[in-house]
Each structure stands twice: as structure tokens, then as C-alpha cells.
Design an enzyme around this catalytic site. Structure first.
Site: not given
Ligand code: E4P
Length: 219
Positions: A88-90
């Protein structure tokens, strides 16, 4: 050094796989928007198709769109359930940092993106980001030295044995890749055309022509 490809395009990912150099994929909302997909269902299926293309390669970063904490958690959990290869890219924001900590506790891998300073990289590591993505090219674009920032982050991470892996992003030319390897960066993520520039040297072509000519003259 690991080679990730920075694209959401299935053909490009396949080309990189066939070249034999691919270790993973990173995407971002701009890259997703370039593909012929038009709604959330198609976006989700597209991420699954990217993951299914990969065999031994490691993972696929898929970015949340919201900057609201509750929404980030909802989006990130949904993305992480699409496929085991999803990271998950945050974005590096206050809510982003809180979300990375949340996902760390839940053992969901994150990639902290849009990192431009060593200070931001320290925060990402403190909350347990699996990857940190400093953007070399975009730092160069505003007349600072992106590679210097990468060196500083590597130095700080080494000082404290932070486990967060540096995934150098916004790679624009072959020197970015070579210099990252000299610094000992874990991985780069780059468009395939930049990776391919590593292949070429005029003396290789001249040398190859001569070998073939000499051989054909005699035989
Ligand atoms: C990183 O994960 C980003 O997707 C990317 O590397 C940004 O690159 P750009 O600055 O060339 O758009």
C-alpha cells in the site's frame, strides 16, 4: 540492487520481465490514469492483472487516493486484499504517517511516497514503512541534488539500522541508477526506457560489427 519498473502498463511490465531484470512494480495515480480503465472495478482488476503478471518478482505498489486518515485506512485495507503482492503506497503527510503506523501494526506492507527530505524519510522509518520512496528527479527539477538527498537518507538509516528499504524513485537517467548502486540503495524504480539506456555504448556496437566482419571475411 533491485530493479522495479514505474508503470501501470501491462505491456511495459511484460517487456521488463522478458528482459529478465524485473524485481517489482510501482504505480501512482497519474500512471493509473494513463491506462484504458474507467472505474474503480476496472482499477482493482488492473492491479490484480499486474500482480498476476509477476512470477518470482516481489511486489506491486498501489497508491491510496485519499488524504483523510479513515479513508486511507479503508482504501489501503481494500488494496491489500486484492492480491498478496500488493504494497500500500501512502503519501508523506501527517495522516499518511499515522496510516503507515496503523498498517505496520497490522503487518500490511507500505511504501511511503512523495519523500523529498531526510526528515521525511526519518518519520517514514520511525512508523515502520516497508519502503521509502525519495523522488530524485523531481528534486533535481527544482535545482537541488536528488542524489545527495538519497545519500543522506542512506547514511541516517545506516546509523540507526532502520529496517525501511530505500526505493529510489523519479529516476530520469542512467546516472541516477548507477549512482544509487554506488551508494548501496536497496532498489530503484524507473521507466523501462531509462533502464534500457544502461544497455548501450557505441564501442559495443563498433566492436560487434568488427567481430562479425572479420569472421565473415575469413569464413
Ligand atoms: C514513485 O513511486 C513514483 O511513481 C515515480 O517514480 C515518480 O516519477 P516521476 O517524477 O518521473 O513522475
Amino acid at each position: 540492487m533491485k530493479f522495479f519498473i514505474d508503470t501501470a502498463n501491462l505491456e511495459e511490465i511484460n517487456k521488463a520481465r522478458l528482459l529478465g531484470i524485473l524485481d517489482g512494480v510501482t504505480t501512482n495515480p497519474s500512471l493509473i490514469a494513463r491506462e484504458s480503465i474507467f472505474n474503480q472495478k476496472e482499477i482493482d482488476n488492473h492491479y490484480i492483472s499486474i500482480c498476476n503478471l509477476l512470477k518470482n518478482e516481489e511486489d506491486v505498489s498501489a497508491e491510496v487516493i485519499s488524504n483523510n486518515y479513515t479513508e486511507m485506512i479503508r482504501e489501503g485495507e481494500k488494496l491489500s486484499l486484492l492480491h498478496p503482492k500488493i504494497v500500500v503506497k501512502i503519501p508523506m503527510t501527517e495522516n499518511g504517517i499515522k496510516a503507515i503506523k496503523y498498517f505496520y501494526k497490522k503487518k500490511i506492507k507500505t511504501n511511503c511516497t512523495l519523500v523529498f527530505t531526510p526528515g521525511q524519510a526519518i518519520l517514514a522509518a520511525k512508523v515502520g514503512a516497508y519502503y521509502v520512496s525519495p523522488f530524485i528527479g523531481r528534486i533535481d527539477d527544482i535545482s537541488y541534488n536528488g542524489l545527495n538527498i538519497i545519500k543522506e537518507i542512506k547514511n541516517i538509516y545506516d546509523n540507526y539500522h532502520f529496517k525501511t528499504k530505500i526505493l529510489a524513485a523519479s529516476i530520469r537517467n542512467p546516472l541516477h541508477i548507477i549512482e544509487c548502486s554506488k551508494i548501496g540503495i536497496f532498489a530503484i524504480t524507473s521507466p523501462i526506457n531509462v533502464i534500457k539506456t544502461l544497455l548501450y555504448h557505441p564501442l559495443t556496437n563498433i566492436g560487434l560489427d568488427k567481430f562479425i566482419k572479420d569472421y565473415n571475411k575469413k569464413f
